[in-house]
Enzyme design. Structure first.
Site, PDB file in Angstrom:
ATOM      1  N   LYS A   1      59.102  40.276  39.611  1.00 40.35           N
ATOM      2  CA  LYS A   1      57.811  40.234  38.547  1.00 40.35           C
ATOM      3  C   LYS A   1      56.725  41.034  38.718  1.00 40.35           C
ATOM      4  CE  LYS A   1      54.575  37.857  37.195  1.00 40.35           C
ATOM      5  NZ  LYS A   1      53.650  38.815  36.295  1.00 40.35           N
TER       6      LYS A   1
ATOM      7  N   CYS B   1      43.577  44.805  49.314  1.00 41.73           N
ATOM      8  CA  CYS B   1      43.326  43.422  50.129  1.00 41.73           C
ATOM      9  C   CYS B   1      42.798  43.447  51.554  1.00 41.73           C
ATOM     10  CB  CYS B   1      44.627  42.741  50.029  1.00 41.73           C
ATOM     11  SG  CYS B   1      46.082  43.555  50.496  1.00 41.73           S
TER      12      CYS B   1
ATOM     13  N   GLU C   1      51.079  37.488  51.021  1.00 46.27           N
ATOM     14  CA  GLU C   1      50.267  38.570  51.434  1.00 46.27           C
ATOM     15  C   GLU C   1      49.133  38.324  50.452  1.00 46.27           C
ATOM     16  OE1 GLU C   1      47.987  41.333  51.572  1.00 46.27           O
ATOM     17  OE2 GLU C   1      49.633  42.783  51.274  1.00 46.27           O
TER      18      GLU C   1
ATOM     19  N   GLU D   1      35.912  37.481  48.115  1.00 44.78           N
ATOM     20  CA  GLU D   1      36.712  38.749  47.897  1.00 44.78           C
ATOM     21  C   GLU D   1      36.397  39.361  46.336  1.00 44.78           C
ATOM     22  OE1 GLU D   1      41.182  38.889  47.273  1.00 44.78           O
ATOM     23  OE2 GLU D   1      41.015  40.650  48.812  1.00 44.78           O
TER      24      GLU D   1
HETATM   25  P1  ADP Z   1      44.603  39.263  40.582  1.00 46.43           P
HETATM   26  O1  ADP Z   1      43.526  38.067  40.470  1.00 46.43           O
HETATM   27  O2  ADP Z   1      44.073  40.211  41.323  1.00 46.43           O
HETATM   28  O3  ADP Z   1      45.102  39.717  39.097  1.00 46.43           O
HETATM   29  P2  ADP Z   1      46.727  37.573  40.846  1.00 46.43           P
HETATM   30  O4  ADP Z   1      46.987  36.790  42.218  1.00 46.43           O
HETATM   31  O5  ADP Z   1      46.181  36.611  39.715  1.00 46.43           O
HETATM   32  O6  ADP Z   1      46.104  38.936  41.252  1.00 46.43           O
HETATM   33  O7  ADP Z   1      48.113  38.033  40.286  1.00 46.43           O
HETATM   34  C1  ADP Z   1      49.109  38.760  41.038  1.00 46.43           C
HETATM   35  C2  ADP Z   1      50.569  38.428  40.704  1.00 46.43           C
HETATM   36  O8  ADP Z   1      50.656  36.850  40.693  1.00 46.43           O
HETATM   37  C3  ADP Z   1      50.700  39.004  39.454  1.00 46.43           C
HETATM   38  O9  ADP Z   1      51.988  39.419  39.197  1.00 46.43           O
HETATM   39  C4  ADP Z   1      50.525  38.012  38.469  1.00 46.43           C
HETATM   40  O10 ADP Z   1      51.146  37.792  36.970  1.00 46.43           O
HETATM   41  C5  ADP Z   1      51.286  36.607  39.274  1.00 46.43           C
HETATM   42  N1  ADP Z   1      50.624  35.314  39.110  1.00 46.43           N
HETATM   43  C6  ADP Z   1      49.189  34.799  38.379  1.00 46.43           C
HETATM   44  N2  ADP Z   1      49.301  33.650  38.297  1.00 46.43           N
HETATM   45  C7  ADP Z   1      50.487  33.059  38.592  1.00 46.43           C
HETATM   46  C8  ADP Z   1      50.956  31.884  38.880  1.00 46.43           C
HETATM   47  N3  ADP Z   1      50.353  30.754  38.428  1.00 46.43           N
HETATM   48  N4  ADP Z   1      52.099  31.590  39.139  1.00 46.43           N
HETATM   49  C9  ADP Z   1      53.050  32.668  39.728  1.00 46.43           C
HETATM   50  N5  ADP Z   1      52.312  34.018  39.511  1.00 46.43           N
HETATM   51  C10 ADP Z   1      51.310  34.181  39.125  1.00 46.43           C
END
Ligand code: ADP
Length: 500
Positions: free
Chosen positions: A183, A292, A258, A394
């Protein structure tokens, strides 16, 4: 692969499930803007739980069927073929990456795409080298191990290096014989779906790789909590990493994470200051600061502070911010309006906490065409104390916090005073001091007189709340294999324990 269309034309993409491009079950789509202009760049199918279910079922069928029957050599050849197709289309893929993510074309061309090719190439070679062991157990017994794939892997990736993160995840998983449901981040779905076209062209059996674009809270959450997957690999924020680990815990799905960082990049007065300034720039301004392992806490030895800040500001102010498609641009827009607002709010927090905005701190003046883009100036905060929020949280943008220290002991104490532990850098001519620091710092990667060096053969990952597991290098294969111990009796005698 088709030639990229002009910036204003919308591109349309479907999900990639079981070797086919298909609409979402719900028929829903979402829009991915070009961060440089705010205009829609692509319209993409929006996966939900139903699509994730389909993708996991396809991956399971492939894992139990065709993929398990393919020899390691042929697996390696397929992955190698994919690396060649990516190399063939590298210029178009780099352009699409820049339009979807906002990163300068110079970066997507010379850093992201070569890194993608390198990772597939490197792990193609591993497919035939994943081996078990024979164990010298006592007695007339033969004991050996098999190193087997884990099974169906869910992989959730972020938006800062969209295609490169897909490569870090897919390459080792496929090399070890797993199947995948990937995804991509909702902000940057395009290049993963372009990669799907090349996966099809390379001739991977259907279902080996499935790509479901959609939102984190829906598609991502459905994947992380799915009972049909054997492993989940995630790169993203520490906050979401905790949600993933919690969701996976219910099924005891294997997890690798990560996550975020707040890396110390340390400059001693005895360093080559020109090089150290370049390293500080690379640490915090590369990829718009959306990295990161960004060196976001710059620790400068007290007596070098004024000279360092002067030179650092001069260079930071000269960074060419603007049109990411211009080859001379060194900083493009942030990925989204949400990120831009988050960065702005951290600069306000810094001011309220008593830090000084030494340079930057706002939006740059740009041509009319980019007035709705998500641009932010390279920013230096000085007079920062390590306990301030801007030194502990961060920001994920081009904002560096400069903190001073007097001696090695104070430095180590402050540098390790963080929940994170992904990376660290040190600039000094004193080799003993450099290695002492490398040993004392609690971080998964340390750079001495350099920054952001990476290679497919070298492990990358975090200590503390920066995650667990190591990607790249042979260490990545640990994440995607499991060990089976096999015992064989060589004596031919019956087991006498309960009598003969
Ligand atoms: P950022 O905050 O830097 O946008 P995220 O950690 O929110 O990074 O997002 C990284 C990935 O995790 C993206 O593919 C996002 O769609 C996914 N993601 C965000 N929230 C969830 C969740 N609750 N469960 C699974 N995947 C998630």
């Amino acid at each position: 692969m088709s030639t990229p269309q002009p910036q204003t034309t919308e591109r349309r993409y479907q999900l990639f499930i079981n070797g086919q491009f298909v609409d979402a079950e719900s028929g829903k789509t979402f829009k991915s803007p070009n961060p440089a202009t705010g205009e829609t760049f692509a319209e993409v199918a929006e996966a939900d739980k139903a699509d994730v279910d389909k993708a996991v079922a396809a991956a399971r069928k492939a894992f139990d069927g065709k993929w398990s029957k393919i020899s390691a050599r042929d697996r390696g050849r397929l992955i190698h073929k994919l690396s060649q197709l990516i190399e063939r289309d590298a210029a178009q893929l780099a352009e699409l990456e820049t339009r979807d993510n906002g990163k300068p074309i110079k970066e997507s061309t010379y850093i992201d795409l070569p890194g993608v090719v390198e990772n597939f190439e490197y792990f193609a070679g591993w497919a035939t080298k994943i081996e078990g062991e024979t164990i010298p157990v006592p007695g007339q017994v033969f004991n050996y191990t098999l190193r087997e794939p884990v099974g169906v892997c869910g992989q959730i990736i972020p938006w800062n290096f969209p295609l490169l993160m897909a490569a870090w995840k897919l390459a080792p998983a496929l090399s070890a014989g797993n199947t995948v449901v990937l995804k991509p981040a909702e902000q940057t779905p395009v290049t993963a779906l372009e990669l799907a076209k090349l996966i099809q062209e390379a001739g991977f059996p259907e279902g080996v790789v499935n790509i479901v674009t959609g939102y984190g809270e829906t598609a991502g959450a459905a994947l992380a909590s799915h009972k049909g997957i054997d492993k989940i690999a995630f790169t993203g924020s520490t906050e979401v990493g905790k949600l993933i680990a919690t969701a996976a815990a219910d099924n005891l799905t294997k997890v690798s994470l990560e996550l975020g960082g707040k890396a110390p990049n340390v400059i001693f007065a005895d360093a080559d200051l020109d090089q150290a300034v370049n390293g500080a720039m690379m640490g915090i301004f590369f990829n718009q600061g959306q990295v990161c392992c960004a060196g976001s806490r710059i620790f400068v030895e007290e007596k070098a502070k004024d000279e360092f800040l002067g030179r650092f500001k001069e260079k930071a102010d000269r960074i060419k911010v603007g049109d990411p498609m211009d080859k001379a641009t060194l900083m493009g827009p942030q990925v989204s309006e949400e990120q831009l607002n988050r960065i702005k709010s951290y600069v306000d927090i810094a001011r309220n906490e008593g830090a000084t905005v030494f340079t930057g701190g706002g939006s740059p003046e740009l041509a009319e065409e980019f007035k709705n883009g998500y641009f932010f100036q390279p920013t230096i905060l000085s007079d920062v104390d390590n306990s301030m929020r801007v030194a502990q949280e961060e920001i994920f943008g081009p904002v560096s916090s400069v903190i001073t220290f007097k001696d090695d002991d104070e430095l180590i104490q402050k540098a390790n005073d963080t929940i994170y532990g992904l990376s660290a850098g040190i600039w000094t001519r004193d080799i003993t001091r450099a290695h002492r620091f490398a040993k004392a710092i609690k971080a998964g990667v340390v750079w001495i007189n350099t920054y952001n060096m990476m290679n497919a053969a070298s492990p990358f990952g975090g200590y503390k709340q920066s995650g667990y597991g190591r990607e790249m290098g042979k260490h990545a294969l640990e994440l995607y294999t499991q060990v089976k111990s096999v015992w064989v009796d060589l004596s031919g005698k019956p087991i006498g324990w309960f009598g003969k």
